[in-house]
Design a protein around this motif. Structure first.
Motif, mmCIF file in Angstrom:
data_model
loop_
_atom_site.group_PDB
_atom_site.id
_atom_site.type_symbol
_atom_site.label_atom_id
_atom_site.label_comp_id
_atom_site.label_asym_id
_atom_site.label_seq_id
_atom_site.Cartn_x
_atom_site.Cartn_y
_atom_site.Cartn_z
ATOM 1 N N PRO A 137 92.506 21.011 -8.062
ATOM 2 C CA PRO A 137 93.106 20.687 -6.759
ATOM 3 C C PRO A 137 92.384 21.373 -5.602
ATOM 4 C CG PRO A 137 94.813 21.205 -8.360
ATOM 5 C CD PRO A 137 93.498 21.535 -9.014
ATOM 6 N N SER A 138 91.896 20.568 -4.649
ATOM 7 C CA SER A 138 91.183 21.160 -3.515
ATOM 8 C C SER A 138 90.890 20.173 -2.405
ATOM 9 C CB SER A 138 89.847 21.759 -3.972
ATOM 10 O OG SER A 138 88.963 20.736 -4.391
ATOM 11 N N GLY A 139 91.261 18.915 -2.562
ATOM 12 C CA GLY A 139 91.033 17.936 -1.511
ATOM 13 C C GLY A 139 89.722 17.190 -1.592
ATOM 14 N N ASP A 140 88.754 17.703 -2.365
ATOM 15 C CA ASP A 140 87.429 17.089 -2.354
ATOM 16 C C ASP A 140 87.315 15.827 -3.205
ATOM 17 O OD1 ASP A 140 86.271 18.631 -0.482
ATOM 18 O OD2 ASP A 140 84.833 19.628 -1.791
ATOM 19 N N LYS A 141 88.250 15.578 -4.085
ATOM 20 C CA LYS A 141 88.212 14.314 -4.839
ATOM 21 C C LYS A 141 88.341 13.139 -3.881
ATOM 22 C CE LYS A 141 91.528 15.691 -7.564
ATOM 23 N NZ LYS A 141 91.530 17.117 -7.195
ATOM 24 N N ARG A 142 89.086 13.349 -2.810
ATOM 25 C CA ARG A 142 89.239 12.300 -1.803
ATOM 26 C C ARG A 142 87.891 11.944 -1.180
ATOM 27 N NH1 ARG A 142 93.351 11.440 3.059
ATOM 28 N NH2 ARG A 142 94.782 11.712 1.353
ATOM 29 N N MET A 143 87.062 12.956 -0.930
ATOM 30 C CA MET A 143 85.743 12.706 -0.355
ATOM 31 C C MET A 143 84.924 11.774 -1.247
ATOM 32 S SD MET A 143 85.557 14.494 2.490
ATOM 33 C CE MET A 143 83.801 14.488 2.786
ATOM 34 N N ILE A 144 85.139 11.883 -2.557
ATOM 35 C CA ILE A 144 84.373 11.074 -3.507
ATOM 36 C C ILE A 144 84.939 9.666 -3.615
ATOM 37 C CG2 ILE A 144 83.716 10.858 -5.942
ATOM 38 C CD1 ILE A 144 83.650 13.960 -5.989
ATOM 39 N N PHE A 145 86.266 9.552 -3.730
ATOM 40 C CA PHE A 145 86.784 8.199 -3.939
ATOM 41 C C PHE A 145 86.683 7.325 -2.688
ATOM 42 C CE2 PHE A 145 91.263 9.847 -3.020
ATOM 43 C CZ PHE A 145 91.550 8.997 -1.960
ATOM 44 N N ILE A 146 86.662 7.931 -1.483
ATOM 45 C CA ILE A 146 86.478 7.072 -0.309
ATOM 46 C C ILE A 146 85.047 6.538 -0.251
ATOM 47 C CG2 ILE A 146 88.313 8.173 1.027
ATOM 48 C CD1 ILE A 146 86.206 9.624 2.647
ATOM 49 N N GLN A 147 84.107 7.258 -0.860
ATOM 50 C CA GLN A 147 82.749 6.728 -0.989
ATOM 51 C C GLN A 147 82.758 5.516 -1.917
ATOM 52 O OE1 GLN A 147 79.544 8.104 0.149
ATOM 53 N NE2 GLN A 147 80.732 9.353 1.573
ATOM 54 N N MET A 148 83.454 5.642 -3.042
ATOM 55 C CA MET A 148 83.540 4.530 -3.988
ATOM 56 C C MET A 148 84.226 3.326 -3.355
ATOM 57 S SD MET A 148 84.460 6.427 -7.591
ATOM 58 C CE MET A 148 83.270 7.529 -8.391
ATOM 59 N N GLU A 149 85.264 3.593 -2.571
ATOM 60 C CA GLU A 149 85.965 2.498 -1.896
ATOM 61 C C GLU A 149 85.039 1.761 -0.938
ATOM 62 O OE1 GLU A 149 90.608 4.065 -1.772
ATOM 63 O OE2 GLU A 149 89.299 4.459 -0.065
ATOM 64 N N ALA A 150 84.263 2.521 -0.166
ATOM 65 C CA ALA A 150 83.374 1.903 0.820
ATOM 66 C C ALA A 150 82.218 1.166 0.155
ATOM 67 C CB ALA A 150 82.830 2.966 1.770
ATOM 68 N N LEU A 151 81.742 1.692 -0.959
ATOM 69 C CA LEU A 151 80.613 1.075 -1.655
ATOM 70 C C LEU A 151 80.996 -0.226 -2.349
ATOM 71 C CD1 LEU A 151 79.098 4.315 -3.208
ATOM 72 C CD2 LEU A 151 77.914 2.826 -1.584
ATOM 73 N N THR A 152 82.270 -0.363 -2.730
ATOM 74 C CA THR A 152 82.692 -1.532 -3.511
ATOM 75 C C THR A 152 83.720 -2.415 -2.821
ATOM 76 O OG1 THR A 152 84.507 -0.349 -4.595
ATOM 77 C CG2 THR A 152 82.324 -0.230 -5.639
ATOM 78 N N GLY A 153 84.480 -1.854 -1.882
ATOM 79 C CA GLY A 153 85.541 -2.621 -1.239
ATOM 80 C C GLY A 153 86.865 -2.565 -1.969
ATOM 81 N N TRP A 154 86.947 -1.757 -3.054
ATOM 82 C CA TRP A 154 88.187 -1.661 -3.826
ATOM 83 C C TRP A 154 88.793 -0.267 -3.699
ATOM 84 C CZ3 TRP A 154 89.966 -6.159 -4.888
ATOM 85 C CH2 TRP A 154 89.107 -7.217 -5.206
ATOM 86 N N PRO A 155 90.133 -0.144 -3.779
ATOM 87 C CA PRO A 155 90.802 1.128 -3.489
ATOM 88 C C PRO A 155 91.030 2.021 -4.704
ATOM 89 C CG PRO A 155 92.450 -0.565 -3.728
ATOM 90 C CD PRO A 155 91.112 -1.245 -3.957
ATOM 91 N N ALA A 156 91.350 3.282 -4.413
ATOM 92 C CA ALA A 156 91.723 4.257 -5.434
ATOM 93 C C ALA A 156 93.238 4.409 -5.468
ATOM 94 C CB ALA A 156 91.066 5.602 -5.140
ATOM 95 N N LYS A 157 93.725 4.988 -6.562
ATOM 96 C CA LYS A 157 95.162 5.238 -6.707
ATOM 97 C C LYS A 157 95.355 6.581 -7.390
ATOM 98 C CE LYS A 157 99.407 3.070 -8.542
ATOM 99 N NZ LYS A 157 99.959 1.873 -9.219
#
Length: 532
Positions: A137-157
């Motif tokens: 836990p530290s907030g940085d996973k969000r930094m990674i999944f928003i990259q994946m979202e932008a690269l593909t157009g699909w969201p994280a959960k």
């Protein structure tokens, strides 16, 4: 290295953040977000970006023909010359309708792009190769999944959203499991694992700050009510000191144990001794708030000198099709740095590109640097750890005592020695862990050296360890002074709630098994009567 820090534009309705305990997205937010996406495609900025792309290509000697661009079609450019004709086109999978097409990040050619939010309503009929993004836990996973979202157009959960809101077809799963802030809520949805590794010292600070943001919530519902406060202002320093003295010495062990769990594919270990442990002891460790540290003592539960047969978390025996060992280790801290940030985005994109099921959705590689710039330099997308309101406090002001820093160094030394050994050093992910943690260790060592030499001045409370700080608190209580109670009640509440959920699942499964056996017996009797 200098990190990128930006201010994100405010919005009356954001997609709710996916943090450690989150999140439910409201239909009103989704509708407004979709309307914003439609409006953005008619914005004058798009025309400017398209013009930049055209001029860039013209400068290379080509003659460009803009074939078509409407709200109901894909942007593409065609470059013509005497010898060949080559189309530069944003690839959009044929199964997507016109609305979905417009919501993908656009590759405008020539290294230009237009960032778009992901598609929030995920069709159930698409066969994704799904990625679990795991990390302490530290907030940085969000930094990674928003990259994946932008690269593909699909969201994280989030893992807790799977647990509370039900199953879905989201291709990216954010998880803290097996840390006590996490839960394996996504069933068997994941196909591969990407692990985030952040500086241990900074992880402790942001871990607490997220808890403070959500008011040390005791339930998922309470946390959801506070999601709008995530990544806002920094907490009062005294709140951090109190939590620090109660939790950090133990969380240092959880930090290293977390890395071992995923790197070893779910191998059961005791986090305090790092020894192999039994399923019985493991199940106790999975409910740390039910037991005291003494109750979880390895020698007490397992027995000193006991030869333990290696056991693996059942979740890693079939719930992740590609196994629990990470296919990549990513640093969101590197992602925020000017000189190497785009390289980290490339690593994330390649993880997705390696799957035949995900590669059709990944934007062309010429736009990857632009995606990094849109998210990191221009600050588009969800709020992240870099968006905390500036104040007189910085992350460096959240001090640690010498004993805590030394404990961090000891744990980092253990990890470096382990993953640089001959058993591991042929593995790329192990080498990445050693690279990152060696750098982190140097920073913690510098802070400890400054503290011991007197170059770093701390107040009296910063030198107190957890035991001494608690003794002083008790002394103040005896003297009749008002002392704030430690914010630890949420641990017990969350543990009880998780236990209730597990019991409900077990009871439901038991009822279903009984019903199935009854149906089987009825079928057998009918078959006997028919003489089958």
């Amino acid at each position: 290295m200098a990190s990128v820090r930006v201010k994100r534009s405010s919005s009356s309705c954001r997609k709710p953040p996916l943090s450690a305990v989150l999140l439910q997205q409201s239909s009103s937010c989704r509708l407004e977000s979709q309307n914003e996406k439609k409006r953005s495609l008619t914005d004058n900025k798009l025309s400017i970006q398209m013009a930049v792309g055209l001029l860039s290509l013209l400068a290379r000697g080509g003659v460009m023909l803009l074939v078509a661009f409407t709200l109901h079609s894909v942007v593409y450019f065609r470059k013509e010359n005497a010898s060949s004709s080559k189309a530069m086109q944003l690839h959009v999978p044929s199964g997507l309708d016109d609305v979905t097409r417009r919501e993908l990040s656009l590759n405008l050619g020539g290294g230009e792009c237009l960032w778009q939010p992901p598609v929030y309503d995920v069709p159930s009929n698409i066969d994704f190769h799904k990625t679990a993004i795991v990390g302490f836990p530290s907030g940085d996973k969000r930094m990674i999944f928003i990259q994946m979202e932008a690269l593909t157009g699909w969201p994280a959960k989030d893992e807790w959203d799977f647990e509370y809101l039900g199953d879905s077809n989201h291709p990216f799963i954010k998880a803290n499991y097996p840390h006590h802030e996490g839960i394996w809520g996504w069933g068997s949805n994941a196909d591969q694992v990407v692990m985030m590794v952040r500086n241990i010292r900074k992880s402790m600070v942001e871990y607490h700050d997220i808890l403070w943001d959500i008011g040390y919530a005791k339930t998922w519902e309470e946390a959801t009510l506070n999601i709008g406060k995530l990544y806002g202002e920094r907490p009062p320093i005294e709140d951090f000191f109190e939590w620090r003295d109660l939790r950090v010495m133990d969380e240092v062990y959880w930090y290293g144990w977390f890395i071992d769990y995923w790197m070893e594919g779910g191998l059961m270990r005791d986090m305090f001794t790092h020894k192999l442990t039994t399923p019985e002891h493991w199940n106790m460790l999975m409910m740390p708030t039910k037991y005291t540290r003494a109750d979880l003592d390895y020698d007490l539960v397992v027995g000193a000198g006991t030869v333990v047969t290696p056991s693996y978390d059942p979740h890693c025996q079939g719930d992740v099709s590609g196994g629990c060992q990470p296919v990549a280790v990513i640093s969101a801290e590197k992602l925020r740095e000017h000189d190497v940030g785009a390289v980290e985005t490339t690593k994330i994109a390649n993880v997705l590109l390696n799957s035949a099921k995900m590669s059709p959705y990944v934007i062309d590689s010429e736009a990857w640097d632009c995606i990094w710039s849109e998210l990191i330099q221009k600050g588009k997308g969800l709020k992240t750890v870099v968006d905390r309101v500036d104040s007189t406090l910085t992350e460096a002001d959240y001090n640690f005592s010498a004993e805590m820093l030394q404990e961090m160094i000891t744990e980092l030394d253990r990890l470096i020695a382990k993953y640089s050994s001959s058993d591991w050093n042929a593995l790329e992910t192990a080498n990445r862990i050693v690279e990152l943690i060696t750098e982190h260790r140097g920073l913690v060592q510098t802070e400890l050296d400054d503290l011991n030499s007197g170059r770093r001045k701390l107040s009296a409370k910063d030198f107190l360890g957890p035991k001494e700080r608690e003794l002083r608190r008790q002394s103040q209580v005896k003297e009749g002074l008002t002392v704030a109670k430690p914010n630890t009640g949420y641990f017990d509440a969350m543990a009880k709630e998780r236990m209730i959920m597990k019991r409900r699942k077990a009871e439901k499964a038991k009822i279903e098994r009984k019903a199935q056996r009854k149906d089987e017996r009825v079928a057998e009797r009918k078959a006997l009567r028919r003489g089958d």
